[in-house]
Design an enzyme around this catalytic site. Structure first.
Site, PDB file in Angstrom:
ATOM      1  CG  ASP A 100      -2.340  -0.794   0.825  1.00  0.00           C
ATOM      2  OD1 ASP A 100      -2.689  -0.515  -0.088  1.00  0.00           O
ATOM      3  OD2 ASP A 100      -2.145  -1.430   2.174  1.00  0.00           O
ATOM      4  CG  ASP A 157      -7.672  -3.520  -1.147  1.00  0.00           C
ATOM      5  OD1 ASP A 157      -8.537  -4.423  -1.181  1.00  0.00           O
ATOM      6  OD2 ASP A 157      -8.269  -2.899  -0.016  1.00  0.00           O
TER       7      ASP A 157
END
Length: 379
Positions: A100, A157
């Site tokens: 991320d 994601d």
């Protein structure tokens, strides 16, 4: 058609932007020494102290940059740059970093560099791109999610992180970054998107062949259900890959997932649950899924033919108006804006359900920013 729909809603768009700006002028000063995730008794917590490597730590800076671009108020720039510097602590804690890093640095240091060209911001974004690219498995053709024992795991994601690689490829005139992003996006498209145009949250792939092994329910209700934030990541992530590459398959995928999302949202009167296939009771919602989906739908509307545009823009505005009317707090009694976000469908952890979350504020503001006509793409 796009311009007409926006024009018809101009007064509402302007009013919401003004309310956001008025509140955040005060809140940004109060939280200038923080990186918020949620609020405690209405006050922003501080991830600088709680966990500097937390995946959401770029959204506060990103929110400030949205407001800076829209207002040119130097206060927002100052707070954004302070948060970016705080994130250096995450680079120093390298072994805890993860997939991320795009969320963390692309909309913080990356935006700063694109606006002002600072060397340090460029390096921070570059470090993040290098970290993300290094997680690529060339045998399996995927970027690994998370660390630890989760070998072969890929989450939906991840589609929102790879725009950092598209940027790095252009910035350094080095196709390797784009090649990694493209390979990963195709793997996700083939393995996460189901025949009914919904998405798995987590897929485990064979590390040596890239073959599908199994899927997990992840943050949704159960295996095979339809976690709404995951569907929103897919909508926005695939349209972004289309914007950066021009590959039709990504636009087609974004539209398929969007069509499914819109149909389910309409059945739920535009109030987005945590999972489209969760039980009727308790009635659990996730406002953050609506904000992310709205951003993706707006971008799809910009990239389809005139007579398709309303199919995506109108639902985006419907969800945003509902959020504005029922789920936004513009007073100073609560430092966050969007309320009733949910991390996951977890009845055993009620503290993680129906709470303000920083990316709710970020994507809500980004959607209004887009509707206002500001054209700098943060991703």
């Amino acid at each position: 058609m796009y311009e007409k729909i926006v024009s018809d809603n101009k007064q509402w768009i302007d009013d919401v932007w003004e309310k956001i700006d008025k509140k955040m002028k005060v809140v940004s000063e109060l939280s200038k020494d923080k990186i918020p995730y949620t609020t405690v008794n209405g006050v922003h917590n501080n991830m600088v102290k709680d966990d500097i490597t937390w995946w959401t730590n770029g959204f506060w800076s990103g929110l400030m940059w949205l407001l800076y671009v829209g207002t040119k108020d130097e206060q927002y720039r100052s707070v954004a740059e302070a948060a970016e510097k705080f994130l250096d602590g995450a680079l120093e804690d390298y072994d805890r970093l993860h997939h991320d890093v795009g969320f963390m640095w692309h909309i913080s240091a990356g935006v700063n560099y694109r606006l002002f060209g600072g060397k340090k911001s460029r390096l921070r974004a570059t470090y993040a791109a290098d970290i993300l690219a290094s997680r690529y498995n060339p045998d399996g053709k995927f970027i690994r999610s998370w660390n630890g024992d989760n070998k072969g795991w890929v989450i939906i994601d991840s589609m929102m992180n790879i725009p950092l690689l598209y940027w790095a490829s252009e910035e350094y005139d080095d196709n390797r970054f784009k090649a990694v992003a493209l390979s990963h996006a195709k793997t996700v498209m083939e393995n996460h998107i189901r025949p009914d145009a919904t998405s798995h949250h987590i897929v485990r792939l064979d590390e040596e062949t890239g073959e599908f092994i199994e899927a997990f329910g992840g943050q949704g209700y159960e295996l095979g259900s339809s976690w709404t934030r995951g569907q929103a990541w897919a909508i926005y992530g695939f349209i972004l890959s289309y914007i950066h590459t021009g590959k039709q398959e990504f636009l087609d995928t974004a539209k398929r997932v969007a069509n499914s999302f819109i149909a389910n949202a309409a059945v739920n009167d535009w109030v987005i649950p945590i999972d489209f296939r969760q039980p009727e009771e308790p009635k659990l919602i996730d406002t953050t899924a609506a904000t992310i989906a709205a951003c993706g739908l707006i971008e799809i509307a910009k990239n389809v033919g005139e007579h398709e545009q309303k199919l995506y823009l109108t639902p985006a505005i419907k969800m945003m108006k509902l959020l504005d009317e029922k789920y936004c707090n513009y007073t100073l009694e609560e430092q966050s804006i969007v309320q009733m976000g949910s991390e996951a469908y977890r009845l055993e952890a009620p503290e993680k359900i129906h709470m303000p979350i920083i990316y709710g504020d970020y994507f809500f503001t980004e959607a209004i920013y887009k509707l206002k006509g500001f054209d700098m793409l943060f991703w």
